[in-house]
Scaffold this active site. Structure first.
Site, PDB file in Angstrom:
ATOM      1  N   SER A  29       3.720  -4.579   3.608  1.00 44.04           N
ATOM      2  CA  SER A  29       4.215  -4.889   4.955  1.00 44.04           C
ATOM      3  C   SER A  29       5.736  -5.003   5.014  1.00 44.04           C
ATOM      4  O   SER A  29       6.321  -4.839   6.089  1.00 44.04           O
ATOM      5  CB  SER A  29       3.568  -6.187   5.454  1.00 44.04           C
ATOM      6  N   GLU A 104       3.361   1.920  -8.382  1.00 37.04           N
ATOM      7  CA  GLU A 104       4.623   1.178  -8.215  1.00 37.04           C
ATOM      8  C   GLU A 104       5.327   1.011  -9.562  1.00 37.04           C
ATOM      9  O   GLU A 104       6.553   1.108  -9.643  1.00 37.04           O
ATOM     10  CB  GLU A 104       4.338  -0.198  -7.603  1.00 37.04           C
ATOM     11  N   LYS A 122       8.742 -15.550  -0.951  1.00 34.82           N
ATOM     12  CA  LYS A 122       8.299 -14.939  -2.218  1.00 34.82           C
ATOM     13  C   LYS A 122       9.045 -15.484  -3.444  1.00 34.82           C
ATOM     14  O   LYS A 122       8.675 -15.209  -4.572  1.00 34.82           O
ATOM     15  CB  LYS A 122       8.484 -13.413  -2.168  1.00 34.82           C
TER      16      LYS A 122
HETATM   17  C1  5RP Z   1       1.565  -3.536  -3.137  1.00 37.42           C
HETATM   18  C2  5RP Z   1       2.619  -4.482  -3.503  1.00 37.42           C
HETATM   19  C3  5RP Z   1       3.451  -5.045  -2.414  1.00 37.42           C
HETATM   20  O1  5RP Z   1       4.758  -4.639  -2.617  1.00 37.42           O
HETATM   21  C4  5RP Z   1       3.331  -6.536  -2.437  1.00 37.42           C
HETATM   22  O2  5RP Z   1       1.961  -6.857  -2.307  1.00 37.42           O
HETATM   23  C5  5RP Z   1       4.132  -7.174  -1.311  1.00 37.42           C
HETATM   24  O3  5RP Z   1       3.563  -6.876  -0.101  1.00 37.42           O
HETATM   25  P1  5RP Z   1       4.113  -7.423   1.279  1.00 37.42           P
HETATM   26  O4  5RP Z   1       5.484  -6.867   1.446  1.00 37.42           O
HETATM   27  O5  5RP Z   1       3.115  -6.891   2.268  1.00 37.42           O
HETATM   28  O6  5RP Z   1       4.094  -8.922   1.216  1.00 37.42           O
HETATM   29  O7  5RP Z   1       2.844  -4.804  -4.654  1.00 37.42           O
HETATM   30  O8  5RP Z   1       0.804  -3.172  -4.243  1.00 37.42           O
END
Ligand code: 5RP
Length: 231
Positions: A29, A104, A122
């Protein structure tokens, strides 16, 4: 209207993208705002090629007219920009909440510069509260699950619509509940040695910068400046 910290971070990170670059586009997101902004920049004349970290990002990039290149057709990526689920002061991060951890990690490993984008929720003193996603092969997955359980990592198979969640690579995900007091290097070593584990969502010291969206705008940190910051 509430402040959209993810948007602030995603858009700020586009300042690292320049003409002629190969860019790794993240998933999730926060990365969505990055990709939207890159699409806008491309419409305004930016010339780049992008490697997507998931089918979802690939589809979004295509719709926005961003040129895509297969990961196997590049020797390196100039800059990879992606989200995280949690990150500490030593730039140890957990990723894969969105299930794209394998691609990733491949994309980040090819990048000359790695940037993680996020809202300020985060940032944590110690990673581990967010369940650690581990991509496991379907063949023999029940045995792999038992091995993870025997390690004391309290695995839970990820589900979607009551079925096992399947990654873009055709594999499953076990989410591990380890807690924030464990030693990341020790966990890494144990998981690397677990038969059936393809990749983990541990991204330890893999980024150069983080871009954090806050109520007061975007903040950019490197491995040194983050040490002084209070979370
Ligand atoms: C997907 C990921 C995303 O980068 C991680 O979950 C963060 O997501 P968001 O920006 O929706 O909080 O690792 O595999």
């Amino acid at each position: 209207m509430p402040i959209n910290k993810k948007k602030i971070a995603g858009e700020k990170a586009t300042e690292y993208i320049k003409d002629g670059m190969t860019v790794g586009l993240g998933t999730g997101s926060t990365a969505k705002y990055l990709v939207e902004k890159v699409g806008e920049m491309v419409k305004n004349g930016l010339k780049i090629q992008a490697v997507a970290t998931s089918r979802a990002t690939e589809n979004m990039a295509k719709e926005l007219g961003i040129s895509l290149v297969d990961v196997n057709d590049v020797d390196y990526i100039d800059v990879a920009i992606d989200g995280v689920d949690e990150i500490d002061r030593d730039f140890n991060a957990t990723k894969g909440g969105g299930g794209a951890l394998f691609r990733e990690k491949i994309v980040a490993s090819l990048a000359k510069k790695v940037i993680w984008i996020m809202d300020d929720s985060k940032l944590v003193e110690s990673i581990g509260e967010f369940p650690l996603p581990v991509e496991i092969l379907p063949y023999g997955y029940k045995a792999t699950f038992k091995r993870l359980k025997a390690l004391g990592y309290d695995p839970v198979m990820r589900l979607k619509n009551n079925e096992l969640y399947v990654t873009d690579n055709g594999n499953y995900i076990a989410d591990l509940h380890i807690g924030s007091h464990a030693n990341s290097d020790d966990i890494k070593q144990k998981l690397d040695n677990t038969v059936g584990v393809l990749e983990t969502g541990q991204f330890l010291k893999m980024c150069d910068y983080i871009v954090v969206g806050t109520c007061n705008g975007a903040r950019v940190y490197d491995a040194i400046s983050i040490k002084q910051e209070k979370f």
